[in-house]
Design a protein around this motif. Structure first.
Motif, PDB file in Angstrom:
ATOM      1  N   ASN A 227       0.793  -1.133  -0.152  1.00 25.12           N
ATOM      2  CA  ASN A 227      -0.111   0.101   0.125  1.00 25.12           C
ATOM      3  C   ASN A 227       0.878   1.184  -0.066  1.00 25.12           C
ATOM      4  N   MET A 228       0.179   2.334  -0.311  1.00 27.30           N
ATOM      5  CA  MET A 228       0.655   3.876  -0.222  1.00 27.30           C
ATOM      6  C   MET A 228      -0.097   4.236   1.000  1.00 27.30           C
ATOM      7  N   ILE A 229       0.708   4.549   1.835  1.00 25.78           N
ATOM      8  CA  ILE A 229      -0.130   5.544   2.908  1.00 25.78           C
ATOM      9  C   ILE A 229       0.166   6.832   2.950  1.00 25.78           C
ATOM     10  N   VAL A 230      -0.949   7.478   2.820  1.00 30.32           N
ATOM     11  CA  VAL A 230      -0.734   9.189   2.784  1.00 30.32           C
ATOM     12  C   VAL A 230      -0.948   9.828   4.080  1.00 30.32           C
ATOM     13  N   ILE A 231      -0.087  10.345   4.779  1.00 29.32           N
ATOM     14  CA  ILE A 231      -0.259  10.950   6.132  1.00 29.32           C
ATOM     15  C   ILE A 231      -0.356  12.114   5.831  1.00 29.32           C
ATOM     16  N   GLY A 232      -1.653  12.704   6.193  1.00 29.59           N
ATOM     17  CA  GLY A 232      -2.018  14.291   5.766  1.00 29.59           C
ATOM     18  C   GLY A 232      -2.172  14.842   7.326  1.00 29.59           C
ATOM     19  N   ASP A 233      -2.462  15.888   7.243  1.00 30.34           N
ATOM     20  CA  ASP A 233      -2.927  17.017   8.231  1.00 30.34           C
ATOM     21  C   ASP A 233      -3.930  16.521   9.198  1.00 30.34           C
ATOM     22  N   ALA A 234      -5.154  16.007   8.535  1.00 27.05           N
ATOM     23  CA  ALA A 234      -6.414  15.594   9.097  1.00 27.05           C
ATOM     24  C   ALA A 234      -6.547  13.971   9.224  1.00 27.05           C
ATOM     25  N   GLY A 235      -5.477  13.433   8.976  1.00 22.75           N
ATOM     26  CA  GLY A 235      -5.691  11.908   8.763  1.00 22.75           C
ATOM     27  C   GLY A 235      -4.906  11.151   7.960  1.00 22.75           C
ATOM     28  N   ASP A 236      -5.048  10.054   7.891  1.00 22.02           N
ATOM     29  CA  ASP A 236      -4.295   9.197   6.961  1.00 22.02           C
ATOM     30  C   ASP A 236      -5.116   8.342   6.039  1.00 22.02           C
ATOM     31  N   ARG A 237      -4.742   8.103   4.872  1.00 16.52           N
ATOM     32  CA  ARG A 237      -5.448   7.483   3.665  1.00 16.52           C
ATOM     33  C   ARG A 237      -4.512   6.319   3.125  1.00 16.52           C
TER      34      ARG A 237
END
Length: 120
Positions: A102-112
């Protein structure tokens, strides 16, 4: 877990992850500062390392251009205030059991989490 930190992630994050017990290599130390993204990606694949980056181009290489993905990609999509703000989020993602494939996107509002396309 074996990690490859892209040059844009910073040495303090790499050091914090190494001191937490991860096998960490920085791309600038093994490939040089000017290594192109496709070379960094290929190194992560060959070494079986999860790629940590702040560069969205790796998602494009895997999802749009069909390049072979590494075991996983963690993409930090925001500018953290300090290392102390991001390292616990990275460690939580690495320990989540969702990194592989997977690719986990760590964003300021949460992860995807997005699963890599099937190869072949």
């Amino acid at each position: 877990m074996r990690l490859l930190c892209d040059a844009n992630l910073g040495s303090r994050i790499a050091l914090a992850l190494a001191s937490s017990g991860y096998d960490v290599v920085r791309s600038i130390h093994v490939l040089g500062q000017a290594a192109p993204d496709d070379e960094i990606l290929a190194f992560a694949v060959a070494q079986g390392r999860v790629l940590l980056t702040c560069d969205s181009d790796f998602g494009e290489l895997v999802f749009l251009k069909g390049k072979t993905p590494p075991p996983g990609i963690l993409y930090v999509r925001f500018e953290p205030q300090s290392v102390d703000d991001i390292v616990p989020r990275i460690v939580a993602a690495l320990n989540s059991g969702r990194v592989e494939g997977n690719m986990i996107v760590i964003g300021d509002a949460g992860d995807r989490v997005t699963t890599f396309p099937r190869q072949g």
